[in-house]
Scaffold this motif. Sequence first.
Motif, mmCIF file in Angstrom:
data_model
loop_
_atom_site.group_PDB
_atom_site.id
_atom_site.type_symbol
_atom_site.label_atom_id
_atom_site.label_comp_id
_atom_site.label_asym_id
_atom_site.label_seq_id
_atom_site.Cartn_x
_atom_site.Cartn_y
_atom_site.Cartn_z
ATOM 1 N N LEU A 30 7.246 7.427 -2.776
ATOM 2 C CA LEU A 30 6.079 8.175 -2.318
ATOM 3 C C LEU A 30 5.366 8.912 -3.439
ATOM 4 C CD1 LEU A 30 7.065 9.590 1.186
ATOM 5 C CD2 LEU A 30 5.717 7.587 0.608
ATOM 6 N N THR A 31 6.026 9.125 -4.573
ATOM 7 C CA THR A 31 5.301 9.641 -5.728
ATOM 8 C C THR A 31 4.262 8.606 -6.166
ATOM 9 O OG1 THR A 31 7.194 10.956 -6.450
ATOM 10 C CG2 THR A 31 5.523 10.455 -8.106
ATOM 11 N N GLY A 32 4.620 7.335 -6.085
ATOM 12 C CA GLY A 32 3.672 6.260 -6.371
ATOM 13 C C GLY A 32 2.573 6.187 -5.324
ATOM 14 N N TRP A 33 2.921 6.506 -4.071
ATOM 15 C CA TRP A 33 1.912 6.545 -3.005
ATOM 16 C C TRP A 33 0.858 7.604 -3.322
ATOM 17 C CZ3 TRP A 33 1.285 10.430 0.987
ATOM 18 C CH2 TRP A 33 0.387 10.067 1.996
ATOM 19 N N ILE A 34 1.311 8.769 -3.773
ATOM 20 C CA ILE A 34 0.380 9.825 -4.151
ATOM 21 C C ILE A 34 -0.476 9.379 -5.342
ATOM 22 C CG2 ILE A 34 0.268 12.111 -5.240
ATOM 23 C CD1 ILE A 34 0.617 12.258 -2.247
ATOM 24 N N ALA A 35 0.144 8.756 -6.348
ATOM 25 C CA ALA A 35 -0.610 8.273 -7.504
ATOM 26 C C ALA A 35 -1.633 7.227 -7.087
ATOM 27 C CB ALA A 35 0.345 7.712 -8.550
ATOM 28 N N ALA A 83 -3.528 1.443 -8.860
ATOM 29 C CA ALA A 83 -3.751 0.225 -8.083
ATOM 30 C C ALA A 83 -2.614 -0.061 -7.116
ATOM 31 C CB ALA A 83 -3.940 -0.964 -9.022
ATOM 32 N N GLY A 84 -1.431 0.523 -7.361
ATOM 33 C CA GLY A 84 -0.311 0.272 -6.468
ATOM 34 C C GLY A 84 0.993 0.773 -7.049
ATOM 35 N N PHE A 85 2.050 0.612 -6.271
ATOM 36 C CA PHE A 85 3.373 1.096 -6.650
ATOM 37 C C PHE A 85 4.413 0.229 -5.969
ATOM 38 C CE2 PHE A 85 2.419 2.914 -2.590
ATOM 39 C CZ PHE A 85 3.626 3.113 -1.939
ATOM 40 N N SER A 86 5.670 0.433 -6.328
ATOM 41 C CA SER A 86 6.721 -0.294 -5.613
ATOM 42 C C SER A 86 7.793 0.667 -5.141
ATOM 43 C CB SER A 86 7.359 -1.383 -6.500
ATOM 44 O OG SER A 86 8.355 -0.836 -7.353
ATOM 45 N N VAL A 141 10.704 1.148 4.644
ATOM 46 C CA VAL A 141 9.743 0.250 4.009
ATOM 47 C C VAL A 141 8.531 0.038 4.910
ATOM 48 C CG1 VAL A 141 9.366 -2.088 3.149
ATOM 49 C CG2 VAL A 141 11.479 -0.894 2.584
ATOM 50 N N ALA A 142 8.773 -0.160 6.199
ATOM 51 C CA ALA A 142 7.661 -0.353 7.131
ATOM 52 C C ALA A 142 6.795 0.896 7.225
ATOM 53 C CB ALA A 142 8.204 -0.721 8.515
ATOM 54 N N ALA A 143 7.438 2.069 7.266
ATOM 55 C CA ALA A 143 6.687 3.326 7.369
ATOM 56 C C ALA A 143 5.833 3.555 6.129
ATOM 57 C CB ALA A 143 7.649 4.493 7.575
ATOM 58 N N VAL A 144 6.386 3.269 4.943
ATOM 59 C CA VAL A 144 5.620 3.446 3.710
ATOM 60 C C VAL A 144 4.488 2.417 3.639
ATOM 61 C CG1 VAL A 144 5.734 3.406 1.184
ATOM 62 C CG2 VAL A 144 7.542 4.508 2.494
ATOM 63 N N GLY A 145 4.740 1.219 4.142
ATOM 64 C CA GLY A 145 3.659 0.232 4.223
ATOM 65 C C GLY A 145 2.515 0.725 5.089
ATOM 66 N N THR A 201 0.596 3.365 3.206
ATOM 67 C CA THR A 201 -0.221 2.786 2.147
ATOM 68 C C THR A 201 -1.469 2.123 2.719
ATOM 69 O OG1 THR A 201 1.795 2.422 0.865
ATOM 70 C CG2 THR A 201 -0.169 1.260 0.139
ATOM 71 N N ALA A 202 -1.329 1.475 3.862
ATOM 72 C CA ALA A 202 -2.495 0.851 4.501
ATOM 73 C C ALA A 202 -3.566 1.895 4.823
ATOM 74 C CB ALA A 202 -2.060 0.125 5.771
ATOM 75 N N ARG A 203 -3.135 3.113 5.120
ATOM 76 C CA ARG A 203 -4.082 4.194 5.428
ATOM 77 C C ARG A 203 -4.927 4.574 4.220
ATOM 78 N NH1 ARG A 203 -4.787 5.435 10.885
ATOM 79 N NH2 ARG A 203 -2.791 5.253 11.979
ATOM 80 N N LEU A 204 -4.463 4.238 3.033
ATOM 81 C CA LEU A 204 -5.212 4.591 1.829
ATOM 82 C C LEU A 204 -6.417 3.680 1.606
ATOM 83 C CD1 LEU A 204 -2.351 5.358 -0.735
ATOM 84 C CD2 LEU A 204 -3.577 6.951 0.764
#
Length: 345
Positions: free
Chosen positions: A195-200, A206-209, A289-293, A296-299
């Motif tokens: 989620l640190t990558g989600w914030i970035a 462009a993305g994170f893993s 993984v599904a929740a983070v997906g 991320t889609a919300r971004l």
Amino acid sequence: MRLPAMTANTAKSFMNNVDHVPLRLVDPELWRIPGSGWPEATALKVTAGAWTHLQSPQPDKVEVAWARTILDVQRNHGATVLLSPNGWVSEANATVALRNAMKWVHQSREIVGDTPLWVNLTLDSRWLSDRTLRNILMNEIVESNERDWYLRFYWPEVPTRYGQVLDETILAGYKMLARDCTLEDKRLYLPNTALTGWIATALGAAGFSTGQSWPEQAFARQKIIAIKREGPPPAPIPRVFDSTVLHTMDYNEFERIRHLPDYKEYPTRFLEEIDADGHTPELAGLHYVAAVGNLTARLNDKRPNVVAYQRARKGQKFVDGLSAPDRLSGINRPLHLPLWMNLLK
């Protein structure tokens, strides 16, 4: 696909199952090579040690044959985008170390031509938190003809397992790097950042893993835990990701707070399976993984930073609104939310 974590047969089977996916990365993880400079680069475990490309150090000077070997191992295992054959980039004598790393990138580009290639560097988090190091890195990114940058940063120890970075200088570094890459029309990818990558990403990356396991969520110094010499080992803590407070917590605590007023459910099919059949680490990992997906889609919005800010604020509002008996404590406290809110303003 993190190649050293798999046997050759597992890697083949895994890639056969995802051959319909257009973007496939096969990460050789060269920073694992003993003596590479990465602080934890000790003797390889059996699975990683079986890969030929990890059995000898990267040459000091660019060698076409060695670069081709690393690129070929990615192609042969189904990669559609290649990662440059780079390992750890030392912060000591940083300008020279980064310049030498880029020589491998230039050689790789000559080998692959127009094939998609991402600059693949592994660096200490000081390249983010230290302004001088960050400027050296950013200058190289700006001056390079390469557009795509796959940068893995080695974090200090994260206080809570399955938690987030709490160092404000590192977070600010991510923000500035993401912003500058956006301004320069460069694409920044941040592996192993959760989620640190989600914030970035909300701030311009462009993305994170991320992934189900802790090493896939954080490339960080590991806490040394003393093992009891007598008696059975302590039972592992059952954990689950909570999309309301954006934090992985004790499953029993999650079950308690989800029935409180003002709590908002963000279900996934895997959380529904947990509710029906009980908690397992496998289901909890898939739910994460599904929740983070979903997050991320919300971004996919004109102002992704506002979207992320609103989610962090809602989570903090729920936490602040808990009565004294219901308050979260210990590993269940989402200490990162206030930091994120400041970062996203």
